[in-house]
Motif scaffolding. Structure first.
Motif, PDB file in Angstrom:
ATOM      1  N   GLU A 184       9.238  -6.100 -34.719  1.00 62.34           N
ATOM      2  CA  GLU A 184       7.871  -5.575 -34.762  1.00 62.34           C
ATOM      3  C   GLU A 184       7.838  -4.053 -34.602  1.00 62.34           C
ATOM      4  O   GLU A 184       7.096  -3.362 -35.300  1.00 62.34           O
ATOM      5  CB  GLU A 184       7.027  -6.224 -33.653  1.00 62.34           C
ATOM      6  CG  GLU A 184       5.583  -5.745 -33.630  1.00 62.34           C
ATOM      7  CD  GLU A 184       4.768  -6.429 -32.565  1.00 62.34           C
ATOM      8  OE1 GLU A 184       4.541  -5.800 -31.509  1.00 62.34           O
ATOM      9  OE2 GLU A 184       4.358  -7.586 -32.778  1.00 62.34           O
ATOM     10  N   SER A 185       8.636  -3.527 -33.677  1.00 70.45           N
ATOM     11  CA  SER A 185       8.607  -2.076 -33.447  1.00 70.45           C
ATOM     12  C   SER A 185       9.865  -1.632 -32.731  1.00 70.45           C
ATOM     13  O   SER A 185      10.565  -2.420 -32.100  1.00 70.45           O
ATOM     14  CB  SER A 185       7.374  -1.685 -32.613  1.00 70.45           C
ATOM     15  OG  SER A 185       7.439  -2.272 -31.334  1.00 70.45           O
ATOM     16  N   THR A 186      10.132  -0.324 -32.846  1.00 65.54           N
ATOM     17  CA  THR A 186      11.206   0.325 -32.112  1.00 65.54           C
ATOM     18  C   THR A 186      10.612   1.512 -31.366  1.00 65.54           C
ATOM     19  O   THR A 186       9.970   2.361 -31.981  1.00 65.54           O
ATOM     20  CB  THR A 186      12.319   0.809 -33.051  1.00 65.54           C
ATOM     21  OG1 THR A 186      12.860  -0.317 -33.769  1.00 65.54           O
ATOM     22  CG2 THR A 186      13.433   1.497 -32.277  1.00 65.54           C
ATOM     23  N   GLU A 187      10.816   1.552 -30.062  1.00 63.78           N
ATOM     24  CA  GLU A 187      10.252   2.602 -29.244  1.00 63.78           C
ATOM     25  C   GLU A 187      11.358   3.289 -28.456  1.00 63.78           C
ATOM     26  O   GLU A 187      12.274   2.652 -27.977  1.00 63.78           O
ATOM     27  CB  GLU A 187       9.206   2.053 -28.272  1.00 63.78           C
ATOM     28  CG  GLU A 187       8.059   1.311 -28.934  1.00 63.78           C
ATOM     29  CD  GLU A 187       7.124   2.206 -29.722  1.00 63.78           C
ATOM     30  OE1 GLU A 187       7.133   3.437 -29.448  1.00 63.78           O
ATOM     31  OE2 GLU A 187       6.398   1.721 -30.601  1.00 63.78           O
ATOM     32  N   GLU A 188      11.221   4.611 -28.326  1.00 62.34           N
ATOM     33  CA  GLU A 188      12.173   5.380 -27.520  1.00 62.34           C
ATOM     34  C   GLU A 188      11.638   5.497 -26.098  1.00 62.34           C
ATOM     35  O   GLU A 188      10.454   5.738 -25.884  1.00 62.34           O
ATOM     36  CB  GLU A 188      12.398   6.755 -28.119  1.00 62.34           C
ATOM     37  CG  GLU A 188      13.528   7.539 -27.469  1.00 62.34           C
ATOM     38  CD  GLU A 188      13.867   8.808 -28.201  1.00 62.34           C
ATOM     39  OE1 GLU A 188      14.645   9.605 -27.659  1.00 62.34           O
ATOM     40  OE2 GLU A 188      13.336   9.000 -29.307  1.00 62.34           O
ATOM     41  N   ILE A 189      12.517   5.333 -25.133  1.00 65.91           N
ATOM     42  CA  ILE A 189      12.118   5.421 -23.727  1.00 65.91           C
ATOM     43  C   ILE A 189      12.224   6.870 -23.245  1.00 65.91           C
ATOM     44  O   ILE A 189      13.254   7.503 -23.443  1.00 65.91           O
ATOM     45  CB  ILE A 189      13.004   4.512 -22.846  1.00 65.91           C
ATOM     46  CG1 ILE A 189      12.863   3.058 -23.319  1.00 65.91           C
ATOM     47  CG2 ILE A 189      12.623   4.617 -21.392  1.00 65.91           C
ATOM     48  CD1 ILE A 189      13.772   2.087 -22.621  1.00 65.91           C
TER      49      ILE A 189
END
Length: 218
Positions: A213-218
C-alpha cells in the motif's frame, strides 16, 4: 522592483550633475571624472551582482540535483518484498501432538496464518521488524523467511516456537478466517535509512493476497 531601482538611480545621477549640481566636484576634479568613476563603479556592482546571482543559482541547482539523486538512490536500494500466504490453521513447525484415533473432536485444532516473506531486490536489508517484532538482523536477497501469525485467542498462542508472531485484534484487525487485514515491515536499507512498508489484504476471484500500500521513511 529592479527596473524601478535602476530608473531612480539614473534620475539621482542626472540631478547630481545637471547644471551646477548639488554635489561639489572637488579640487582638481571635473564632472567627467565623477561620471567615469560612476560608470566604472556601476560596472563593478553589476558584474558582482551577476556573479552572486550565478553562484546562488548554481547552489540551488546543485541542491535540487542532490535531492533528486538521493531520491533515486533510495528507490534503487529499497527492498521489494514478496509476501505470500502459504497456509492457514496448520500445525506449527517444531511441535508434536497426539491425534485421537476414534473421535474427530479429539483432533488437534489450530488457528494461525503461515506467511512467507522474501526480499527479491538486489541488495540486503537489516534489522527487520514484522508485526512489531524484531525478526532478522540481516535479510539477504532471495532468502525466503516463514513466520506464523497467531492471535491471542488462538489455541496456538502459548506454543513456544521462535517463528510465531503473537498479535492482538485491537492492533491488527482480522478476517473471519483469522487473517490480518494489514501489517508493516520495518527495515534499514544498506545506507542506513529507516523505512517501513505497509501491506494490506486484497482478494481477487477468491484468492487472498497481500498488496503493497505504501512506503514511508522514518
Amino acid at each position: 522592483m529592479l527596473a524601478s531601482s535602476v530608473i531612480l538611480l539614473y534620475i539621482l545621477i542626472y540631478l547630481s550633475f545637471a547644471g551646477k549640481g548639488f554635489i561639489p566636484t572637488g579640487k582638481y576634479l571635473t564632472k567627467g571624472d565623477w561620471l567615469a568613476f560612476f560608470g566604472t563603479y556601476l560596472s563593478f556592482v553589476g558584474a558582482t551582482l551577476v556573479s552572486v546571482i550565478a553562484l546562488v543559482q548554481t547552489h540551488i541547482y546543485a541542491k535540487k540535483q542532490h535531492s533528486r539523486d538521493l531520491a533515486v538512490r533510495k528507490k534503487q536500494i529499497q527492498p521489494i518484498f514478496s509476501v505470500e500466504i502459504i497456509d492457514i490453521d496448520q500445525q506449527l513447525p517444531g511441535t508434536a501432538e497426539a491425534v485421537g484415533l476414534y473421535s474427530s473432536s479429539n483432533f488437534p485444532k489450530h488457528r494461525n496464518v503461515h506467511i512467507r516473506i522474501e526480499n527479491v531486490a538486489e541488495l540486503p536489508i537489516r534489522n527487520v521488524i514484522i508485526f512489531d517484532r524484531y525478526y532478522f538482523q540481516l535479510l539477504k536477497p532471495n532468502e525466503p523467511k516463514d513466520i506464523y501469525v497467531v492471535y491471542s485467542d488462538s489455541p496456538d498462542a502459548d506454543t513456544k516456537v521462535a517463528v510465531i508472531a503473537r498479535i492482538l485484534e485491537t492492533e491488527y484487525e482480522r478476517t473471519e478466517r483469522g487473517i490480518p487485514k494489514w501489517f508493516n515491515i520495518n527495515f534499514e536499507d544498506v545506507d542506513g535509512n529507516e523505512s517501513f512498508q505497509t501491506f494490506t489484504l486484497e482478494s481477487f476471484e477468491g484468492v487472498q493476497y497481500y498488496s503493497l500500500e505504501s512506503t514511508e521513511e522514518i
